[in-house]
Every structure is written in structure tokens, then in C-alpha cells.
Design an enzyme around this catalytic site. Structure first.
Site, PDB file in Angstrom:
ATOM      1  N   ASP A 113       0.857  -1.182   0.000  1.00 38.96           N
ATOM      2  CA  ASP A 113       0.000   0.000   0.000  1.00 38.96           C
ATOM      3  C   ASP A 113       0.891   1.229   0.000  1.00 38.96           C
ATOM      4  OD1 ASP A 113      -2.449  -1.402   0.145  1.00 38.96           O
ATOM      5  OD2 ASP A 113      -2.247  -1.622   2.308  1.00 38.96           O
ATOM      6  N   ASP A 139      -7.229  -1.423  -4.169  1.00 40.26           N
ATOM      7  CA  ASP A 139      -8.211  -1.061  -3.137  1.00 40.26           C
ATOM      8  C   ASP A 139      -9.176  -0.004  -3.666  1.00 40.26           C
ATOM      9  OD1 ASP A 139      -6.828  -2.729  -1.365  1.00 40.26           O
ATOM     10  OD2 ASP A 139      -5.648  -1.075  -0.548  1.00 40.26           O
TER      11      ASP A 139
END
Length: 159
Positions: A113, A139
Site C-alpha cells: 500500500d 483497493d
């Protein structure tokens, strides 16, 4: 149907490309790269769980359950008679995002991420918090697809 596959493929390629850039140019546990004031930053982090770092126990449980869900979604779209472009794009986003994060989990046991939208940093109930998780393109695609699906449900699933 091509729109479904194209959208999923685009998300997968963009997700994997940007994650590789993050791995190459952002280092874990180092300062974030500030893009817009303190609001938008690039912050490298690794997530072994699901959304917000929640754990489901064994990584294999997560891989198997995600694979089954994505397979069901794929089969649903393929065998559906619904060819509404919004329907195909929405499910393409969700499938592409799921596969993008799945690739990370299978290859390294974690998801990279790096996008950090820092809405609020400060004390909340006596603890220092940052109120937005660090996330990635996959995401974002899953979230956008799910939100569009909820908002335009009646348009995509006419009786």
C-alpha cells in the site's frame, strides 16, 4: 463482455505497475513523500491482512476465500445476460482489484500500500490517530466498483 475484461486487465496492470514503483522508490519506515501539503502523501507500507489491516488468521484462508469469491464473481458476470456497460465496468473494477491484491498475497504474502490521503492527524479520545488508511490502486478499484454498484443498483439490475 470485452469491457469487463478490459477494465479488469487495466486495473491489474496499473495496480502492479504502481506497486512496483512504490517498492522501487519508497522505502518502508521512512518519511512519506508529500505531494499536496500534508493531505496527500505516498507512504510505503505492507499489509498482511484485509482492509484496514484486519487479519483473518492464516494467510492461506485469505488466499483461498478471495480466490473463491473472485471466481464466483467472474462466473456470475460471464453467465449473466446483463451487458449494461456500467455493470461490466463495475464488476471489472472489483475483479481487477481483487486479482491485483491477490497477486501480491500469492507472491509475497502481503499487499503493498502506498497512497495516503491524510484527512486528519491528531488526538482522538486520548490517542494519536491518522484517520485514513494507506491504500493502493486495487483497493481504490474495489471501493469505487462497490460504491457504484450500491448507488446504481437499480440501473444495473432491472427486472
Amino acid at each position: 463482455m470485452q469491457l469487463f475484461f478490459l477494465c479488469a486487465a487495466l486495473v491489474i496492470v496499473l495496480d502492479q505497475f504502481t506497486k512496483q514503483l512504490a517498492i522501487t522508490h519508497l522505502m518502508p519506515n521512512e518519511e512519506s513523500l508529500v505531494l499536496i501539503a500534508e493531505w496527500l502523501k505516498l507512504t510505503y507500507t505492507e499489509n498482511t491482512g484485509i482492509a484496514f489491516g484486519l487479519s483473518l488468521g492464516s494467510p492461506m484462508i485469505l488466499i483461498v476465500s478471495t480466490t473463491l469469491i473472485l471466481a464466483a464473481l467472474f462466473l456470475y458476470v460471464v453467465f449473466s445476460k446483463n451487458r449494461n456497460p456500467g455493470f461490466l465496468i463495475t464488476f471489472g473494477l472489483i475483479l481487477g482489484g481483487g486479482i491485483g491484491n491477490g497477486i501480491d498475497r500469492i507472491l509475497s504474502g502481503r499487499v503493498v500500500d502506498f497512497i495516503h490521503v491524510d484527512i486528519y492527524q491528531g488526538y482522538l479520545f486520548g490517542s494519536w490517530v491518522s484517520l485514513w488508511p494507506v491504500f493502493n490502486i486495487a483497493d481504490s478499484a474495489i471501493t469505487i466498483g462497490a460504491c457504484v454498484l450500491v448507488i446504481w443498483y437499480n440501473r444495473f439490475f432491472t427486472r
